[in-house]
Design an enzyme around this catalytic site. Structure first.
Site, PDB file in Angstrom:
ATOM      1  CD  GLN A  26      -2.915  -1.173   2.274  1.00  0.00           C
ATOM      2  OE1 GLN A  26      -2.620  -1.822   3.266  1.00  0.00           O
ATOM      3  NE2 GLN A  26      -4.043  -0.485   2.201  1.00  0.00           N
ATOM      4  NE  ARG A  85       0.311  -4.426  11.664  1.00  0.00           N
ATOM      5  CZ  ARG A  85      -0.779  -4.606  10.927  1.00  0.00           C
ATOM      6  NH1 ARG A  85      -1.758  -3.710  10.940  1.00  0.00           N
ATOM      7  NH2 ARG A  85      -0.922  -5.669  10.185  1.00  0.00           N
ATOM      8  CG  HIS A 131      -0.702  -6.056   5.336  1.00  0.00           C
ATOM      9  ND1 HIS A 131      -0.834  -5.417   6.566  1.00  0.00           N
ATOM     10  CD2 HIS A 131      -1.809  -5.723   4.635  1.00  0.00           C
ATOM     11  CE1 HIS A 131      -1.978  -4.711   6.586  1.00  0.00           C
ATOM     12  NE2 HIS A 131      -2.581  -4.878   5.417  1.00  0.00           N
ATOM     13  CD  GLU A 176      -7.464  -6.801   8.314  1.00  0.00           C
ATOM     14  OE1 GLU A 176      -7.817  -6.840   7.121  1.00  0.00           O
ATOM     15  OE2 GLU A 176      -7.719  -5.835   9.044  1.00  0.00           O
ATOM     16  CG  ASN A 316      -5.839  -5.022  11.858  1.00  0.00           C
ATOM     17  OD1 ASN A 316      -5.066  -4.718  12.767  1.00  0.00           O
ATOM     18  ND2 ASN A 316      -5.420  -5.416  10.670  1.00  0.00           N
ATOM     19  CE1 TYR A 318      -9.598   0.756   9.545  1.00  0.00           C
ATOM     20  CE2 TYR A 318      -9.408  -1.620   9.810  1.00  0.00           C
ATOM     21  CZ  TYR A 318      -8.834  -0.399   9.498  1.00  0.00           C
ATOM     22  OH  TYR A 318      -7.512  -0.335   9.150  1.00  0.00           O
ATOM     23  CD  GLU A 379      -4.830  -2.532   9.525  1.00  0.00           C
ATOM     24  OE1 GLU A 379      -5.976  -2.344   9.060  1.00  0.00           O
ATOM     25  OE2 GLU A 379      -3.983  -3.259   8.979  1.00  0.00           O
TER      26      GLU A 379
HETATM   27  C1  GBH Z   1      -7.609  -3.457   6.793  1.00  0.00           C
HETATM   28  O1  GBH Z   1      -8.593  -4.323   6.378  1.00  0.00           O
HETATM   29  C2  GBH Z   1      -6.330  -3.779   6.108  1.00  0.00           C
HETATM   30  O2  GBH Z   1      -5.470  -4.516   6.943  1.00  0.00           O
HETATM   31  C3  GBH Z   1      -5.623  -2.597   5.535  1.00  0.00           C
HETATM   32  O3  GBH Z   1      -4.626  -3.021   4.657  1.00  0.00           O
HETATM   33  C4  GBH Z   1      -6.630  -1.680   4.892  1.00  0.00           C
HETATM   34  O4  GBH Z   1      -6.043  -0.635   4.185  1.00  0.00           O
HETATM   35  C5  GBH Z   1      -7.502  -1.148   5.976  1.00  0.00           C
HETATM   36  O5  GBH Z   1      -8.076  -2.158   6.730  1.00  0.00           O
HETATM   37  C6  GBH Z   1      -8.616  -0.236   5.484  1.00  0.00           C
HETATM   38  O6  GBH Z   1      -9.523  -0.944   4.689  1.00  0.00           O
HETATM   39  O7  GBH Z   1     -18.964  -3.074   6.012  1.00  0.00           O
HETATM   40  O8  GBH Z   1     -19.075  -1.501   7.841  1.00  0.00           O
HETATM   41  O9  GBH Z   1     -19.195  -3.831   8.305  1.00  0.00           O
HETATM   42  C7  GBH Z   1      -9.896  -3.986   6.759  1.00  0.00           C
HETATM   43  C8  GBH Z   1     -10.850  -5.141   6.730  1.00  0.00           C
HETATM   44  C9  GBH Z   1     -13.096  -5.913   6.755  1.00  0.00           C
HETATM   45  C10 GBH Z   1     -12.628  -3.734   7.621  1.00  0.00           C
HETATM   46  C11 GBH Z   1     -14.540  -5.545   6.594  1.00  0.00           C
HETATM   47  C12 GBH Z   1     -14.072  -3.346   7.475  1.00  0.00           C
HETATM   48  C13 GBH Z   1     -16.347  -4.204   7.148  1.00  0.00           C
HETATM   49  C14 GBH Z   1     -16.907  -2.875   7.599  1.00  0.00           C
HETATM   50  N1  GBH Z   1     -12.250  -4.756   6.692  1.00  0.00           N
HETATM   51  N2  GBH Z   1     -14.946  -4.467   7.442  1.00  0.00           N
HETATM   52  S1  GBH Z   1     -18.644  -2.808   7.436  1.00  0.00           S
END
Ligand code: GBH
Length: 480
Positions: A26, A85, A131, A176, A316, A318, A379
């Site tokens: 990336q 990281r 990764h 992941e 990780n 989100y 993350e």
């Molecule tokens: C990570 O993956 C990666 O490790 C990284 O490389 C990447 O750039 C970063 O996140 C940002 O994307 O549809 O609202 O339920 C993230 C893996 C899996 C995170 C699915 C969000 C669903 C959110 N993702 N997940 S939602």
């Protein structure tokens, strides 16, 4: 308690580690420089079959960190982080993926420059071995579906520990697996999307074995002299019961968390897949008339190798969603008998992911109660769409609220969270979203030949949170 809904003014335990995260494909660019081999992401983005990359772009240059790593170190220093990281591109160090074919000294030199530059500023390198950028040399022989990759990964880790382990004290084997074992690009031409799921389970099985061999190798040959710590990074949403008081919904949440997180954590910590996965996938396989389960088993010898094969859990995270029972779902949710949903009142980030700060606390506390291991958040971050510029108020709020929920999990629920990395240090190549999504706390104008890293408001606000080690009681008085 009243505190649950309120902002918690308190600081993190002394020694809590603050950091930033990126990954090789990336940010590095330099995709074919100085002897680097091709990875599946070079191939996938160059071919862009089916137009899978939103803007048809690739990581050939990305943030050019291969040449501008000193700029990255400079902004890390300005942020006052304890660790950085980043990941090693397997094909930069071992061009075909197989050590027997040769090791690329120029690739090793690059990571030495990065590691030494970080340490010179007092920043700990926190290194991910994998990764997602599998060397093409391994993809053509089946990639993660061919169990010979387990030994190739062990050989690769040996090179990494030997070359960098005198200075790297924090290792992650994988980033992941739940993402890459379910992703189209992980299989290139071999389409995994056939019902019912089978290839993801095979991929996962090989990843668990590869992780465990790498851990055992570190333990036996390197830990005695290098004294570091090694784990794996998993990802999951918090799958909240749709109605928290409904026992069916609670059971759906349990199944969902074990199919997403326990799938990896259970074998690595307890030597076997979660009993609920074993029960459901075995039963569905039998009902379909198969003579073996789609979920493979570990024999006695492998069970011993994988059992207890981590020092910590990386996470990780989100977003979150609700779950309930369903017998009409397909794919992985079909096996788990769940269906997910959102809540229309939840705010979303720029790329449509729900912002649910309380889910972060629930997840960390669940991980603590279920596994009771040290946790590193590797993350967490906010994805913006298009060019948001430097004023990224929604990201500022995201970090503040998510970090506060992490603090509650530590202080109010007792989770052993030791560190936190924001994703990401800089805007970068967001996989299939190309450059259309931005997660950086530093802005990049991709048409600027210097690719200058410019702090967004979120960088400024994280600098303060890191310096304060959280949110001291009198913080509100300091806000102007
Ligand atoms: C990570 O993956 C990666 O490790 C990284 O490389 C990447 O750039 C970063 O996140 C940002 O994307 O549809 O609202 O339920 C993230 C893996 C899996 C995170 C699915 C969000 C669903 C959110 N993702 N997940 S939602």
């Amino acid at each position: 308690t009243a505190q649950d809904d309120e902002f918690l003014y308190d600081t993190f335990p002394p020694g809590f580690m603050w950091g930033q995260a990126t990954s090789a494909y990336q940010v590095e660019g330099g995709w074919n420089e100085d002897g680097k081999g091709e990875s599946i992401w070079d191939t996938w983005s160059h071919e862009n079959l089916g137009g899978n990359i939103a803007d048809g772009s690739n990581g050939d240059v990305a943030c050019d960190s291969y040449h501008k790593y000193a700029d990255d170190i400079k902004i890390l220093k300005d942020l006052g982080v304890n660790f950085y990281r980043f990941s090693i591109a397997w094909a930069r160090v071992i061009p075909t993926g197989r050590v027997a074919d040769g090791v690329n000294q120029a690739g090793i030199d690059y990571y030495n420059r990065l590691i030494d530059g970080l340490l010179a500023e007092g920043i700990e390198p926190f290194v991910t071995l994998y990764h997602w950028d599998l060397p093409m040399g391994l993809e053509v022989t089946g990639g993660w579906l061919n169990d010979s990759i387990v030994d190739d990964f062990e050989d690769y880790s040996r090179v990494a520990f030997r070359e960098f382990g005198d200075r790297v004290k924090y290792w992650l084997t994988f980033n992941e697996p739940h993402v890459f074992c379910l992703a189209r690009w992980n299989y290139l031409s071999q389409n995994p999307f056939v019902e019912p799921p089978e290839k993801p389970y095979i991929c996962a099985h090989n990843v668990v074995k590869a992780h465990a061999l790498s851990f055992r190798l570190y333990d036996a040959e390197f830990r005695p002299t290098q004294n570091g710590t090694i784990g794996i990074t998993l990802n999951t949403n918090w799958a909240a019961p749709k109605n928290p008081n409904n026992t069916d919904d609670q059971a759906a949440s349990f199944r969902s968390m074990h199919f997403s997180f326990g799938w990896w954590a259970n074998p690595i910590i307890r030597g076997e897949y979660p009993p609920i996965m074993r029960e459901l996938v075995d039963r569905k396989s039998q009902e379909a008339g198969r003579n073996s389960s789609r979920l493979p088993s570990f024999d006695a010898q492998w069970t011993e190798i994988i059992n207890g094969s981590t020092d910590f859990l990386g996470i990780n995270h989100y977003s979150s969603h609700f779950v309930e029972y369903s017998n009409t779902s397909t794919w992985m949710d079909g096996d788990a008998e769940v269906k997910g949903s959102g809540d229309p009142s939840w705010e979303q980030n720029g790329i449509g992911w729900s912002i649910v700060p309380w889910g972060f606390r629930k997840l960390l506390t669940w991980m603590h109660e279920e596994y009771s291991y040290p946790i590193y958040v590797t993350e967490n971050g906010y994805g913006g769409r298009g060019d948001e510029g430097l004023d990224d108020e929604p990201r500022v709020r995201y970090y503040r609220n998510y970090i506060n929920e992490m603090l509650k999990s530590i202080k109010l629920d007792g989770a052993d969270v030791r560190g936190y990395a924001a994703w990401s240090l800089i805007d970068n190549y967001e996989w299939e979203l190309g450059y259309t999504a931005r997660f950086g706390i530093h802005y990049l104008n991709y048409s600027d030949p210097n690719l200058t890293r410019i702090p967004k408001d979120s960088a400024i606000s994280l600098t303060k949170i890191f310096a304060d080690n959280g949110f001291p009681a009198n913080e509100s008085l300091l806000i102007v």
